[in-house]
Design a protein around this motif. Structure first.
Motif, PDB file in Angstrom:
ATOM      1  N   TYR A  18      -5.679  11.470  16.352  1.00  0.00           N
ATOM      2  CA  TYR A  18      -5.452  12.161  15.079  1.00  0.00           C
ATOM      3  C   TYR A  18      -6.784  12.487  14.409  1.00  0.00           C
ATOM      4  CZ  TYR A  18      -3.551  13.485  10.602  1.00  0.00           C
ATOM      5  OH  TYR A  18      -3.227  14.199   9.477  1.00  0.00           O
ATOM      6  N   LEU A  19      -7.677  11.515  14.383  1.00  0.00           N
ATOM      7  CA  LEU A  19      -8.970  11.732  13.735  1.00  0.00           C
ATOM      8  C   LEU A  19      -9.817  12.772  14.467  1.00  0.00           C
ATOM      9  CD1 LEU A  19      -9.801   8.085  12.702  1.00  0.00           C
ATOM     10  CD2 LEU A  19      -9.359  10.010  11.164  1.00  0.00           C
ATOM     11  N   GLU A  20      -9.704  12.831  15.777  1.00  0.00           N
ATOM     12  CA  GLU A  20     -10.415  13.872  16.523  1.00  0.00           C
ATOM     13  C   GLU A  20      -9.876  15.255  16.168  1.00  0.00           C
ATOM     14  OE1 GLU A  20      -9.857  12.599  20.545  1.00  0.00           O
ATOM     15  OE2 GLU A  20     -11.556  11.208  20.460  1.00  0.00           O
ATOM     16  N   SER A  21      -8.567  15.343  15.933  1.00  0.00           N
ATOM     17  CA  SER A  21      -7.940  16.614  15.566  1.00  0.00           C
ATOM     18  C   SER A  21      -8.129  16.953  14.090  1.00  0.00           C
ATOM     19  CB  SER A  21      -6.443  16.575  15.868  1.00  0.00           C
ATOM     20  OG  SER A  21      -6.219  16.365  17.233  1.00  0.00           O
ATOM     21  N   HIS A  22      -8.321  15.936  13.262  1.00  0.00           N
ATOM     22  CA  HIS A  22      -8.456  16.090  11.808  1.00  0.00           C
ATOM     23  C   HIS A  22      -9.645  15.263  11.331  1.00  0.00           C
ATOM     24  CE1 HIS A  22      -4.171  16.618  12.831  1.00  0.00           C
ATOM     25  NE2 HIS A  22      -4.228  17.614  11.976  1.00  0.00           N
ATOM     26  N   PRO A  23     -10.866  15.691  11.620  1.00  0.00           N
ATOM     27  CA  PRO A  23     -12.045  14.852  11.349  1.00  0.00           C
ATOM     28  C   PRO A  23     -12.281  14.542   9.868  1.00  0.00           C
ATOM     29  CG  PRO A  23     -12.702  17.012  12.154  1.00  0.00           C
ATOM     30  CD  PRO A  23     -11.221  16.938  12.276  1.00  0.00           C
ATOM     31  N   GLN A  24     -11.701  15.290   8.969  1.00  0.00           N
ATOM     32  CA  GLN A  24     -11.878  15.031   7.536  1.00  0.00           C
ATOM     33  C   GLN A  24     -10.780  14.121   6.965  1.00  0.00           C
ATOM     34  OE1 GLN A  24     -14.698  16.064   6.060  1.00  0.00           O
ATOM     35  NE2 GLN A  24     -15.212  16.912   8.065  1.00  0.00           N
ATOM     36  N   ALA A  25      -9.851  13.697   7.797  1.00  0.00           N
ATOM     37  CA  ALA A  25      -8.712  12.894   7.335  1.00  0.00           C
ATOM     38  C   ALA A  25      -9.152  11.523   6.844  1.00  0.00           C
ATOM     39  CB  ALA A  25      -7.695  12.744   8.458  1.00  0.00           C
ATOM     40  N   ALA A  26      -8.469  11.044   5.824  1.00  0.00           N
ATOM     41  CA  ALA A  26      -8.654   9.697   5.287  1.00  0.00           C
ATOM     42  C   ALA A  26      -7.353   9.295   4.604  1.00  0.00           C
ATOM     43  CB  ALA A  26      -9.803   9.664   4.291  1.00  0.00           C
ATOM     44  N   ASP A  27      -6.921   8.060   4.798  1.00  0.00           N
ATOM     45  CA  ASP A  27      -5.671   7.634   4.183  1.00  0.00           C
ATOM     46  C   ASP A  27      -5.601   6.119   4.163  1.00  0.00           C
ATOM     47  OD1 ASP A  27      -3.126   7.783   3.008  1.00  0.00           O
ATOM     48  OD2 ASP A  27      -2.498   9.380   4.360  1.00  0.00           O
ATOM     49  N   SER A  28      -4.603   5.587   3.469  1.00  0.00           N
ATOM     50  CA  SER A  28      -4.356   4.148   3.393  1.00  0.00           C
ATOM     51  C   SER A  28      -3.594   3.696   4.635  1.00  0.00           C
ATOM     52  CB  SER A  28      -3.504   3.847   2.153  1.00  0.00           C
ATOM     53  OG  SER A  28      -2.209   4.444   2.297  1.00  0.00           O
ATOM     54  N   LEU A  29      -3.439   2.411   4.787  1.00  0.00           N
ATOM     55  CA  LEU A  29      -2.650   1.844   5.879  1.00  0.00           C
ATOM     56  C   LEU A  29      -1.265   2.477   5.921  1.00  0.00           C
ATOM     57  CD1 LEU A  29      -1.946  -0.307   8.053  1.00  0.00           C
ATOM     58  CD2 LEU A  29      -1.411  -1.847   6.157  1.00  0.00           C
ATOM     59  N   GLU A  30      -0.601   2.503   4.762  1.00  0.00           N
ATOM     60  CA  GLU A  30       0.750   3.055   4.699  1.00  0.00           C
ATOM     61  C   GLU A  30       0.760   4.539   5.026  1.00  0.00           C
ATOM     62  OE1 GLU A  30      -0.571   1.107   2.333  1.00  0.00           O
ATOM     63  OE2 GLU A  30       0.660  -0.679   2.485  1.00  0.00           O
ATOM     64  N   GLY A  31      -0.236   5.269   4.534  1.00  0.00           N
ATOM     65  CA  GLY A  31      -0.326   6.697   4.813  1.00  0.00           C
ATOM     66  C   GLY A  31      -0.552   6.971   6.290  1.00  0.00           C
ATOM     67  N   ILE A  32      -1.415   6.182   6.893  1.00  0.00           N
ATOM     68  CA  ILE A  32      -1.682   6.356   8.325  1.00  0.00           C
ATOM     69  C   ILE A  32      -0.423   6.089   9.135  1.00  0.00           C
ATOM     70  CG2 ILE A  32      -2.945   5.397  10.298  1.00  0.00           C
ATOM     71  CD1 ILE A  32      -5.324   5.019   8.279  1.00  0.00           C
ATOM     72  N   ALA A  33       0.284   5.025   8.823  1.00  0.00           N
ATOM     73  CA  ALA A  33       1.512   4.706   9.548  1.00  0.00           C
ATOM     74  C   ALA A  33       2.590   5.760   9.307  1.00  0.00           C
ATOM     75  CB  ALA A  33       2.020   3.327   9.135  1.00  0.00           C
ATOM     76  N   SER A  34       2.745   6.185   8.046  1.00  0.00           N
ATOM     77  CA  SER A  34       3.817   7.115   7.687  1.00  0.00           C
ATOM     78  C   SER A  34       3.549   8.539   8.137  1.00  0.00           C
ATOM     79  CB  SER A  34       4.037   7.125   6.173  1.00  0.00           C
ATOM     80  OG  SER A  34       4.418   5.864   5.719  1.00  0.00           O
ATOM     81  N   TRP A  35       2.301   8.962   8.034  1.00  0.00           N
ATOM     82  CA  TRP A  35       1.998  10.368   8.286  1.00  0.00           C
ATOM     83  C   TRP A  35       1.319  10.589   9.618  1.00  0.00           C
ATOM     84  CZ3 TRP A  35       4.372  13.801   5.462  1.00  0.00           C
ATOM     85  CH2 TRP A  35       4.846  13.405   4.211  1.00  0.00           C
ATOM     86  N   TRP A  36       0.229   9.932   9.866  1.00  0.00           N
ATOM     87  CA  TRP A  36      -0.524  10.209  11.095  1.00  0.00           C
ATOM     88  C   TRP A  36       0.262   9.805  12.328  1.00  0.00           C
ATOM     89  CZ3 TRP A  36      -6.219   8.287  10.228  1.00  0.00           C
ATOM     90  CH2 TRP A  36      -6.720   8.827   9.029  1.00  0.00           C
ATOM     91  N   ILE A  37       0.678   8.547  12.362  1.00  0.00           N
ATOM     92  CA  ILE A  37       1.334   8.012  13.554  1.00  0.00           C
ATOM     93  C   ILE A  37       2.730   8.621  13.709  1.00  0.00           C
ATOM     94  CG2 ILE A  37       2.167   5.913  14.705  1.00  0.00           C
ATOM     95  CD1 ILE A  37      -0.931   6.209  14.541  1.00  0.00           C
ATOM     96  N   ALA A  38       3.494   8.639  12.638  1.00  0.00           N
ATOM     97  CA  ALA A  38       4.855   9.171  12.719  1.00  0.00           C
ATOM     98  C   ALA A  38       4.852  10.639  13.145  1.00  0.00           C
ATOM     99  CB  ALA A  38       5.573   9.002  11.381  1.00  0.00           C
ATOM    100  N   ARG A  39       3.978  11.439  12.590  1.00  0.00           N
ATOM    101  CA  ARG A  39       3.923  12.863  12.958  1.00  0.00           C
ATOM    102  C   ARG A  39       3.523  13.053  14.408  1.00  0.00           C
ATOM    103  NH1 ARG A  39       1.476  16.228   7.841  1.00  0.00           N
ATOM    104  NH2 ARG A  39       3.362  16.117   6.607  1.00  0.00           N
ATOM    105  N   GLN A  40       2.557  12.282  14.877  1.00  0.00           N
ATOM    106  CA  GLN A  40       2.138  12.385  16.275  1.00  0.00           C
ATOM    107  C   GLN A  40       3.289  12.017  17.196  1.00  0.00           C
ATOM    108  OE1 GLN A  40      -0.610  13.690  17.503  1.00  0.00           O
ATOM    109  NE2 GLN A  40       0.071  13.298  19.576  1.00  0.00           N
ATOM    110  N   ARG A  41       4.023  10.993  16.857  1.00  0.00           N
ATOM    111  CA  ARG A  41       5.147  10.576  17.695  1.00  0.00           C
ATOM    112  C   ARG A  41       6.262  11.618  17.673  1.00  0.00           C
ATOM    113  NH1 ARG A  41       5.045   4.086  16.558  1.00  0.00           N
ATOM    114  NH2 ARG A  41       3.133   3.752  17.750  1.00  0.00           N
ATOM    115  N   ILE A  42       6.490  12.223  16.523  1.00  0.00           N
ATOM    116  CA  ILE A  42       7.500  13.289  16.449  1.00  0.00           C
ATOM    117  C   ILE A  42       7.096  14.453  17.333  1.00  0.00           C
ATOM    118  CG2 ILE A  42       8.485  15.057  14.932  1.00  0.00           C
ATOM    119  CD1 ILE A  42       8.525  12.857  12.722  1.00  0.00           C
ATOM    120  N   ARG A  43       5.825  14.854  17.289  1.00  0.00           N
ATOM    121  CA  ARG A  43       5.359  15.951  18.154  1.00  0.00           C
ATOM    122  C   ARG A  43       5.568  15.607  19.623  1.00  0.00           C
ATOM    123  NH1 ARG A  43       0.694  15.984  14.679  1.00  0.00           N
ATOM    124  NH2 ARG A  43       1.067  17.504  13.061  1.00  0.00           N
ATOM    125  N   THR A  44       5.240  14.385  19.990  1.00  0.00           N
ATOM    126  CA  THR A  44       5.419  13.956  21.378  1.00  0.00           C
ATOM    127  C   THR A  44       6.893  13.961  21.747  1.00  0.00           C
ATOM    128  OG1 THR A  44       3.426  12.602  21.254  1.00  0.00           O
ATOM    129  CG2 THR A  44       4.999  12.075  23.012  1.00  0.00           C
TER     130      THR A  44
END
Length: 82
Positions: A18-44
């Motif tokens: 995610y960070l390689e695709s969005h190098p300016q990204a920054a978020d909290s633990l909850e944000g990373i779990a809710s948005w970064w990880i969940a979205r990547q898994r949905i795409r997959t």
């Protein structure tokens, strides 16, 4: 590696991707779990579901009809089989 270590390693790879695709990204633990990880898994999972629907369509189990909107095809059980 144990199951826990495998899971941690997989999530670490997802965060890194995610960070390689969005190098300016920054978020909290909850944000990373809710948005970064969940979205990547949905795409997959979308790719997996798309392949499964293609397989079912080719085998005649489901039929696809083009939606008049922008959503793409609508899939349903092929009535010719039942």
């Amino acid at each position: 590696m144990c199951e826990w270590e495998d899971r941690v390693s997989n999530v670490a790879h997802e965060i890194e991707h995610y960070l390689e695709s969005h190098p300016q990204a920054a978020d909290s633990l909850e944000g990373i779990a809710s948005w970064w990880i969940a979205r990547q898994r949905i795409r997959t999972e979308l790719e997996v579901v798309r392949a499964a629907l293609e397989q079912l369509s080719h085998s005649g189990i489901v039929s696809a009809r083009q939606d008049t909107g922008k959503r793409g095809p609508i899939y349903r059980l092929n009535n010719k089989n039942h």
